[in-house]
Design an enzyme around this catalytic site. Structure first.
Site, short mmCIF file in Angstrom:
data_model
loop_
_atom_site.label_atom_id
_atom_site.label_comp_id
_atom_site.label_asym_id
_atom_site.label_seq_id
_atom_site.Cartn_x
_atom_site.Cartn_y
_atom_site.Cartn_z
N ASP A 13 23.76 52.69 29.17
CA ASP A 13 22.52 53.44 29.36
C ASP A 13 22.81 54.94 29.19
O ASP A 13 23.42 55.57 30.06
CB ASP A 13 21.96 53.16 30.75
N SER B 2 38.16 43.57 40.63
CA SER B 2 37.82 42.17 40.82
C SER B 2 36.85 42.07 42.00
O SER B 2 35.90 42.84 42.09
CB SER B 2 39.10 41.35 41.06
N TYR C 58 30.02 33.78 39.11
CA TYR C 58 30.58 35.12 39.30
C TYR C 58 32.05 35.04 39.69
O TYR C 58 32.90 35.73 39.13
CB TYR C 58 29.78 35.84 40.38
N LYS D 162 35.64 36.62 38.00
CA LYS D 162 36.53 37.49 38.77
C LYS D 162 37.88 36.84 39.04
O LYS D 162 38.89 37.55 39.13
CB LYS D 162 35.84 37.88 40.10
#
Length: 328
Positions: free
Chosen positions: A67, A174, A188, A192
């Protein structure tokens, strides 16, 4: 009985001495003056906090994100934190999950225009929560791409130069969810855990060199990413992850930078993080860590079993509530 205890303590002492002299010596840096620090995911949250701290320590700072408007605003804050007018601060709009050649070209350009990259902080990441069997397949892929490949690709770009120069610091961000599986974090956690596995393997590959890699395991941290995460987070996940408390991005980002500078292998931020890294950490931090593991694993394991069982009870209670609501 006393003789056995003495023998055990002597063995522990000897083990500690052997480990101390077998491990690579820690490389400690007092600051980052004149060093080039690159931070992915640097436009907000932990990444921006780490960038600000690096600037305070005298580094040239490059933040990477997608962004442009957020990057532009973040660079203003990073620049304001600089302590020397000669420091360079800039941003790069880049998707760290895109084509590897594009990422490599970007990093090579940064080294040519700013300075060789001394420190890479991989903060880019995201979390979409939910039970695995209910998750959208594209959401699973999106998370693995950003959390794993978004760390692996930039690291692959900078490692050859660091190894050639025989100096450098790399940070992997992590999560405490990379130590134990947690309800609602299935996809997720997988990404990780992969980050943690990559870190531990690369750490071993760096033995004997002047390059160091540290893995950070933040608990819930007050960031825009956490707010987005909470939109999909089941109640059970909130109760489990919230048990570690809420930490500020400033504190986590600052500690992360300083832990890397003093040569830590793991950077943890809570009691639960200390317990988890002691119990399940696959990389040797120092002799003290190993002696603690050998001496107290039994007690710590009992504590962790209690914590895990409390998590199971939370899940069971949540399931009961769902069934009672459904049957009304």
């Amino acid at each position: 009985m006393l003789i056995y205890l003495l023998i055990f303590l002597v063995v522990l002492f000897c083990l500690g001495v052997v480990i101390h002299f077998s491990l690579d010596k820690k490389i400690v840096y007092k600051d980052l003056k004149g060093k080039h620090v690159v931070i992915t995911g640097g436009s907000s949250g932990i990444g921006k906090a780490a960038a600000i701290e690096a600037a305070k320590l005298g580094a040239h700072v490059t933040i990477i994100g997608r962004d442009v408007s957020k990057l532009t605003e973040a660079v203003k804050e990073v620049t304001a934190a600089c302590t020397d007018s000669n420091q360079k601060t800039q941003h790069v709009a880049l998707d760290v999950t895109s084509d590897y050649n594009v990422i490599e070209e970007c990093f090579l350009s940064l080294e040519e225009t700013v300075a060789p990259i001394f420190m890479l902080v991989n903060c880019a990441g995201m979390c979409i929560c939910g039970q695995f069997h209910k998750m959208q397949v594209n959401a699973i892929k999106k998370m693995v791409d950003l959390n794993y490949f978004g760390t692996a690709y930039p690291t692959r770009c900078v490692l050859p130069g660091m190894i050639k120069r025989n100096e450098g610091l790399i940070v992997f961000v992590s999560s405490e969810a990379a130590f134990i599986g947690i309800y609602g974090y299935s996809a997720y956690s997988a990404g990780k855990w992969a980050v943690r596995g990559l870190a531990e393997s690369v750490n071993m590959e760096l033995v004997g060199t002047g390059v160091r890699l540290m893995t950070a395991f933040p608990p819930d941290t007050d960031t825009p990413g956490l707010k987005n995460e909470d939109l999909t987070k089941p109640e059970e996940t909130k109760l489990i992850s919230g048990s570690g408390g809420l930490h500020s991005a400033h504190d986590v980002g600052k500690k992360m930078i300083h832990d890397a500078l003093v040569g830590k292998t793991y950077s943890v931020y809570s009691v639960s993080g200390t317990l988890l890294s002691t119990l399940f950490g696959g990389t040797i931090e120092d002799a003290k860590q190993v002696v603690l593991q050998v001496f107290s694993m039994g007690i710590l394991r009992i504590v962790m079993v209690g914590i895990l069982l409390s998590f199971h009870n939370i899940v069971r209670d949540g399931l009961k509530k769902k069934f009672s609501t459904k049957n009304r």
